[in-house]
Design a protein around this motif. Structure first.
Motif, mmCIF file in Angstrom:
data_model
loop_
_atom_site.group_PDB
_atom_site.id
_atom_site.type_symbol
_atom_site.label_atom_id
_atom_site.label_comp_id
_atom_site.label_asym_id
_atom_site.label_seq_id
_atom_site.Cartn_x
_atom_site.Cartn_y
_atom_site.Cartn_z
ATOM 1 N N ILE A 75 1.073 -1.256 -0.146
ATOM 2 C CA ILE A 75 0.079 -0.023 0.096
ATOM 3 C C ILE A 75 0.962 1.101 -0.029
ATOM 4 O O ILE A 75 1.782 1.235 0.591
ATOM 5 C CB ILE A 75 -1.025 -0.106 1.456
ATOM 6 N N ASP A 76 0.244 2.073 -0.756
ATOM 7 C CA ASP A 76 1.443 3.340 -0.989
ATOM 8 C C ASP A 76 1.125 4.184 0.290
ATOM 9 O O ASP A 76 -0.226 4.295 0.765
ATOM 10 C CB ASP A 76 0.705 4.234 -2.136
ATOM 11 N N GLY A 77 2.018 4.831 0.961
ATOM 12 C CA GLY A 77 2.021 5.509 2.112
ATOM 13 C C GLY A 77 0.827 6.583 2.095
ATOM 14 O O GLY A 77 0.198 6.914 3.044
ATOM 15 N N GLU A 78 0.727 7.319 1.040
ATOM 16 C CA GLU A 78 -0.609 8.397 0.969
ATOM 17 C C GLU A 78 -1.713 7.510 1.166
ATOM 18 O O GLU A 78 -2.375 8.395 1.785
ATOM 19 C CB GLU A 78 -0.504 8.878 -0.440
ATOM 20 N N ALA A 79 -2.077 6.321 0.902
ATOM 21 C CA ALA A 79 -3.130 5.780 0.848
ATOM 22 C C ALA A 79 -3.425 5.627 2.518
ATOM 23 O O ALA A 79 -4.628 5.167 2.932
ATOM 24 C CB ALA A 79 -3.078 4.595 0.048
ATOM 25 N N LEU A 80 -2.470 5.522 3.264
ATOM 26 C CA LEU A 80 -2.670 5.118 4.714
ATOM 27 C C LEU A 80 -2.874 6.491 5.714
ATOM 28 O O LEU A 80 -3.088 6.453 6.578
ATOM 29 C CB LEU A 80 -1.370 4.712 5.267
ATOM 30 N N GLN A 81 -3.008 7.698 4.871
ATOM 31 C CA GLN A 81 -3.168 8.907 5.557
ATOM 32 C C GLN A 81 -4.580 9.271 5.660
ATOM 33 O O GLN A 81 -5.442 8.828 4.890
ATOM 34 C CB GLN A 81 -2.584 10.070 4.781
ATOM 35 N N GLY A 82 -5.194 9.585 6.885
ATOM 36 C CA GLY A 82 -6.655 10.178 7.180
ATOM 37 C C GLY A 82 -7.189 9.416 8.246
ATOM 38 O O GLY A 82 -6.450 8.981 9.017
ATOM 39 N N ASP A 83 -8.335 9.573 8.189
ATOM 40 C CA ASP A 83 -8.914 9.156 9.401
ATOM 41 C C ASP A 83 -9.276 7.640 9.337
ATOM 42 O O ASP A 83 -9.572 6.946 8.205
ATOM 43 C CB ASP A 83 -10.449 9.600 9.529
ATOM 44 N N TRP A 84 -9.098 6.765 10.426
ATOM 45 C CA TRP A 84 -9.120 5.422 10.303
ATOM 46 C C TRP A 84 -10.355 4.770 11.287
ATOM 47 O O TRP A 84 -10.857 5.511 12.366
ATOM 48 C CB TRP A 84 -7.858 4.840 11.081
ATOM 49 N N LYS A 85 -10.941 3.747 10.777
ATOM 50 C CA LYS A 85 -11.859 2.955 11.755
ATOM 51 C C LYS A 85 -11.457 1.752 11.964
ATOM 52 O O LYS A 85 -11.069 1.023 11.164
ATOM 53 C CB LYS A 85 -13.175 3.040 10.987
ATOM 54 N N ILE A 86 -10.996 1.316 13.045
ATOM 55 C CA ILE A 86 -10.623 0.139 13.535
ATOM 56 C C ILE A 86 -11.639 -0.945 13.870
ATOM 57 O O ILE A 86 -12.797 -0.811 14.414
ATOM 58 C CB ILE A 86 -9.392 0.305 14.597
ATOM 59 N N ARG A 87 -11.237 -2.003 13.197
ATOM 60 C CA ARG A 87 -12.151 -3.211 13.347
ATOM 61 C C ARG A 87 -11.128 -4.547 14.111
ATOM 62 O O ARG A 87 -10.166 -4.862 13.611
ATOM 63 C CB ARG A 87 -12.789 -3.689 12.193
ATOM 64 N N SER A 88 -12.007 -5.003 15.174
ATOM 65 C CA SER A 88 -11.392 -6.261 15.587
ATOM 66 C C SER A 88 -12.026 -7.570 15.060
ATOM 67 O O SER A 88 -13.175 -7.371 15.040
ATOM 68 C CB SER A 88 -11.700 -6.207 17.219
ATOM 69 N N VAL A 89 -11.203 -8.711 15.093
ATOM 70 C CA VAL A 89 -11.574 -9.847 14.612
ATOM 71 C C VAL A 89 -11.098 -10.715 15.518
ATOM 72 O O VAL A 89 -9.955 -10.917 15.889
ATOM 73 C CB VAL A 89 -11.163 -10.253 13.211
ATOM 74 N N LYS A 90 -12.000 -11.674 16.244
ATOM 75 C CA LYS A 90 -11.616 -12.698 16.968
ATOM 76 C C LYS A 90 -12.348 -13.826 16.506
ATOM 77 O O LYS A 90 -13.410 -14.269 16.029
ATOM 78 C CB LYS A 90 -12.269 -12.451 18.400
ATOM 79 N N LEU A 91 -11.001 -14.811 16.434
ATOM 80 C CA LEU A 91 -11.569 -16.191 15.706
ATOM 81 C C LEU A 91 -11.392 -17.325 16.909
ATOM 82 O O LEU A 91 -10.333 -17.491 17.504
ATOM 83 C CB LEU A 91 -10.449 -16.576 14.526
ATOM 84 N N GLY A 92 -12.450 -17.990 16.734
ATOM 85 C CA GLY A 92 -12.297 -19.371 17.825
ATOM 86 C C GLY A 92 -12.426 -18.883 19.182
ATOM 87 O O GLY A 92 -12.585 -17.779 19.446
ATOM 88 N N GLY A 93 -12.692 -20.119 19.826
ATOM 89 C CA GLY A 93 -12.583 -19.783 21.476
ATOM 90 C C GLY A 93 -13.971 -20.249 21.941
ATOM 91 O O GLY A 93 -14.889 -20.812 21.132
ATOM 92 N N LEU A 94 -14.464 -19.254 22.780
ATOM 93 C CA LEU A 94 -15.833 -19.251 23.580
ATOM 94 C C LEU A 94 -16.854 -18.863 22.198
ATOM 95 O O LEU A 94 -18.063 -19.427 22.141
ATOM 96 C CB LEU A 94 -16.034 -18.362 24.490
ATOM 97 N N VAL A 95 -16.394 -18.157 21.592
ATOM 98 C CA VAL A 95 -17.279 -17.691 20.411
ATOM 99 C C VAL A 95 -16.609 -17.969 19.060
ATOM 100 O O VAL A 95 -15.664 -17.379 18.850
ATOM 101 C CB VAL A 95 -17.788 -16.273 20.460
ATOM 102 N N PRO A 96 -17.195 -18.739 18.135
ATOM 103 C CA PRO A 96 -16.231 -19.178 16.815
ATOM 104 C C PRO A 96 -15.809 -17.891 15.891
ATOM 105 O O PRO A 96 -14.902 -17.828 15.753
ATOM 106 C CB PRO A 96 -17.281 -19.624 16.219
ATOM 107 N N LEU A 97 -16.758 -16.894 15.921
ATOM 108 C CA LEU A 97 -16.282 -15.580 15.111
ATOM 109 C C LEU A 97 -16.947 -14.527 15.600
ATOM 110 O O LEU A 97 -18.000 -14.170 15.760
ATOM 111 C CB LEU A 97 -16.454 -15.878 13.593
#
Length: 99
Positions: A75-97
């Motif tokens: 990814i070009d560094g320019e494309a990484l600039q700006g506001d971000w929305k973060i998403r967490s992903v949890k796989l496996g364990g007590l809840v499958p996904l």
């Protein structure tokens, strides 16, 4: 690069960021035994977690996980600039996904 390749990439990236320009052996010397064991077992943990997620997750969430695991594209560094929305992903364990 499949799921295992992606997890190895992220482990390497985290190690490089956290320990700067340190060699692979230097970061292993600085990391605790617990952390080294967790990083060493990450590829097999990812495989097991993906199997659990695919078995119990919704089709929409599984599609999102699969999109995250597509081969890495630079990814070009320019494309990484700006506001971000973060998403967490949890796989496996007590809840499958959880996204």
């Amino acid at each position: 690069m499949g799921g295992t390749g992606m997890i190895r990439f992220f482990i390497l990236f985290i190690a490089m960021v956290f320990f700067g320009q340190a060699s692979a052996q230097e970061w292993r010397d600085a990391a605790s035994a617990f952390d080294r064991d967790r990083l060493d077992s990450a590829p097999s943990n990812l495989t097991e977690s993906l199997a659990e997620a695919r078995a119990g997750g919704s089709a929409a969430d599984i599609a999102k996980v699969d999109a995250l695991l597509t081969p890495f594209q630079p990814i070009d560094g320019e494309a990484l600039q700006g506001d971000w929305k973060i998403r967490s992903v949890k796989l496996g364990g007590l809840v499958p996904l959880t996204i």
